[in-house]
Motif scaffolding. Sequence first.
Motif, PDB file in Angstrom:
ATOM      1  N   LEU A 210       9.294   3.568  -1.378  1.00 32.91           N
ATOM      2  CA  LEU A 210       8.427   2.708  -0.595  1.00 32.91           C
ATOM      3  C   LEU A 210       7.158   3.471  -0.242  1.00 32.91           C
ATOM      4  N   ILE A 211       6.026   2.827  -0.403  1.00 30.11           N
ATOM      5  CA  ILE A 211       4.740   3.426  -0.094  1.00 30.11           C
ATOM      6  C   ILE A 211       4.240   2.812   1.202  1.00 30.11           C
ATOM      7  N   GLU A 212       3.984   3.642   2.200  1.00 33.50           N
ATOM      8  CA  GLU A 212       3.574   3.167   3.516  1.00 33.50           C
ATOM      9  C   GLU A 212       2.104   2.795   3.514  1.00 33.50           C
ATOM     10  N   CYS A 213       1.788   1.693   4.196  1.00 36.00           N
ATOM     11  CA  CYS A 213       0.392   1.254   4.299  1.00 36.00           C
ATOM     12  C   CYS A 213      -0.110   1.269   5.741  1.00 36.00           C
ATOM     13  N   VAL A 214       0.615   0.591   6.624  1.00 31.50           N
ATOM     14  CA  VAL A 214       0.141   0.373   7.991  1.00 31.50           C
ATOM     15  C   VAL A 214       1.273   0.659   8.969  1.00 31.50           C
ATOM     16  N   HIS A 215       0.919   1.231  10.122  1.00 26.18           N
ATOM     17  CA  HIS A 215       1.871   1.436  11.218  1.00 26.18           C
ATOM     18  C   HIS A 215       1.418   0.577  12.385  1.00 26.18           C
ATOM     19  N   THR A 216       2.350  -0.156  13.002  1.00 25.54           N
ATOM     20  CA  THR A 216       2.022  -1.033  14.126  1.00 25.54           C
ATOM     21  C   THR A 216       3.010  -0.816  15.264  1.00 25.54           C
ATOM     22  N   ASN A 217       2.659  -1.345  16.441  1.00 27.00           N
ATOM     23  CA  ASN A 217       3.520  -1.215  17.611  1.00 27.00           C
ATOM     24  C   ASN A 217       4.509  -2.366  17.745  1.00 27.00           C
ATOM     25  N   THR A 218       4.138  -3.585  17.281  1.00 28.21           N
ATOM     26  CA  THR A 218       4.977  -4.764  17.474  1.00 28.21           C
ATOM     27  C   THR A 218       5.339  -5.397  16.141  1.00 28.21           C
ATOM     28  N   TYR A 219       6.429  -6.178  16.149  1.00 26.77           N
ATOM     29  CA  TYR A 219       6.877  -6.857  14.938  1.00 26.77           C
ATOM     30  C   TYR A 219       5.909  -7.973  14.544  1.00 26.77           C
ATOM     31  N   GLY A 220       5.361  -8.685  15.520  1.00 28.16           N
ATOM     32  CA  GLY A 220       4.400  -9.749  15.234  1.00 28.16           C
ATOM     33  C   GLY A 220       3.164  -9.216  14.540  1.00 28.16           C
ATOM     34  N   LEU A 221       2.667  -8.088  14.991  1.00 23.57           N
ATOM     35  CA  LEU A 221       1.509  -7.471  14.356  1.00 23.57           C
ATOM     36  C   LEU A 221       1.859  -6.982  12.953  1.00 23.57           C
ATOM     37  N   ALA A 222       3.081  -6.525  12.756  1.00 25.87           N
ATOM     38  CA  ALA A 222       3.518  -6.098  11.426  1.00 25.87           C
ATOM     39  C   ALA A 222       3.562  -7.288  10.469  1.00 25.87           C
ATOM     40  N   GLN A 223       4.017  -8.454  10.937  1.00 27.71           N
ATOM     41  CA  GLN A 223       4.015  -9.655  10.104  1.00 27.71           C
ATOM     42  C   GLN A 223       2.593 -10.052   9.727  1.00 27.71           C
ATOM     43  N   PHE A 224       1.674  -9.993  10.691  1.00 36.54           N
ATOM     44  CA  PHE A 224       0.280 -10.323  10.438  1.00 36.54           C
ATOM     45  C   PHE A 224      -0.320  -9.389   9.383  1.00 36.54           C
ATOM     46  N   GLU A 225      -0.081  -8.093   9.521  1.00 35.27           N
ATOM     47  CA  GLU A 225      -0.613  -7.118   8.571  1.00 35.27           C
ATOM     48  C   GLU A 225      -0.005  -7.307   7.181  1.00 35.27           C
ATOM     49  N   LYS A 226       1.272  -7.656   7.118  1.00 39.06           N
ATOM     50  CA  LYS A 226       1.922  -7.900   5.835  1.00 39.06           C
ATOM     51  C   LYS A 226       1.266  -9.076   5.124  1.00 39.06           C
ATOM     52  N   GLN A 227       1.040 -10.172   5.839  1.00 38.99           N
ATOM     53  CA  GLN A 227       0.383 -11.340   5.242  1.00 38.99           C
ATOM     54  C   GLN A 227      -1.036 -11.001   4.802  1.00 38.99           C
ATOM     55  N   ARG A 228      -1.751 -10.240   5.618  1.00 37.69           N
ATOM     56  CA  ARG A 228      -3.122  -9.854   5.283  1.00 37.69           C
ATOM     57  C   ARG A 228      -3.161  -8.980   4.036  1.00 37.69           C
ATOM     58  N   LEU A 229      -2.268  -8.027   3.943  1.00 39.78           N
ATOM     59  CA  LEU A 229      -2.232  -7.138   2.782  1.00 39.78           C
ATOM     60  C   LEU A 229      -1.813  -7.878   1.512  1.00 39.78           C
ATOM     61  N   GLU A 230      -0.900  -8.837   1.628  1.00 42.27           N
ATOM     62  CA  GLU A 230      -0.523  -9.647   0.466  1.00 42.27           C
ATOM     63  C   GLU A 230      -1.729 -10.436  -0.053  1.00 42.27           C
ATOM     64  N   ARG A 231      -2.484 -11.030   0.871  1.00 41.56           N
ATOM     65  CA  ARG A 231      -3.668 -11.792   0.486  1.00 41.56           C
ATOM     66  C   ARG A 231      -4.736 -10.904  -0.146  1.00 41.56           C
ATOM     67  N   ILE A 232      -4.969  -9.752   0.436  1.00 40.03           N
ATOM     68  CA  ILE A 232      -5.981  -8.835  -0.084  1.00 40.03           C
ATOM     69  C   ILE A 232      -5.593  -8.338  -1.471  1.00 40.03           C
ATOM     70  N   SER A 233      -4.320  -8.015  -1.666  1.00 41.12           N
ATOM     71  CA  SER A 233      -3.902  -7.486  -2.964  1.00 41.12           C
ATOM     72  C   SER A 233      -3.982  -8.562  -4.051  1.00 41.12           C
ATOM     73  N   GLU A 234      -3.798  -9.832  -3.700  1.00 39.78           N
ATOM     74  CA  GLU A 234      -3.927 -10.898  -4.685  1.00 39.78           C
ATOM     75  C   GLU A 234      -5.379 -11.179  -5.037  1.00 39.78           C
ATOM     76  N   ASP A 235      -6.288 -11.036  -4.064  1.00 36.75           N
ATOM     77  CA  ASP A 235      -7.690 -11.380  -4.276  1.00 36.75           C
ATOM     78  C   ASP A 235      -8.515 -10.253  -4.887  1.00 36.75           C
ATOM     79  N   SER A 236      -8.017  -9.034  -4.877  1.00 33.10           N
ATOM     80  CA  SER A 236      -8.810  -7.910  -5.365  1.00 33.10           C
ATOM     81  C   SER A 236      -8.855  -7.884  -6.897  1.00 33.10           C
ATOM     82  N   LYS A 237      -9.791  -7.120  -7.427  1.00 29.30           N
ATOM     83  CA  LYS A 237      -9.921  -7.000  -8.879  1.00 29.30           C
ATOM     84  C   LYS A 237      -8.734  -6.272  -9.499  1.00 29.30           C
TER      85      LYS A 237
END
Length: 78
Positions: free
Chosen positions: A24-51
């Motif tokens: 597993l490759i670590e990307c982001v560290h957060t304090n709360t589970y809700g923020l971790a869900q938000f970051e996961k969704q954001r990273l999924e979207r960014i990785s799909e939209d990038s070149k």
Amino acid sequence: MKINLNNPYGYKVCYSTPKRKRKLIECVHTNTYGLAQFEKQRLERISEDSKNPLYRATWYIVPIKKREYNKIWGNCPF
């Protein structure tokens, strides 16, 4: 896998690719589970939209363990 939603140490968002199934490759560290869900969704979207998207990456939210806590948050300036 059951995730403790009240983990006092925080959460990390990680991903794995088909080439590196066991690592597993670590990307982001957060304090709360809700923020971790938000970051996961954001990273999924960014990785799909990038070149150069991460090829079929699988994203995970993993609780930080007590022994990892000082390594991750020990040098935090806040």
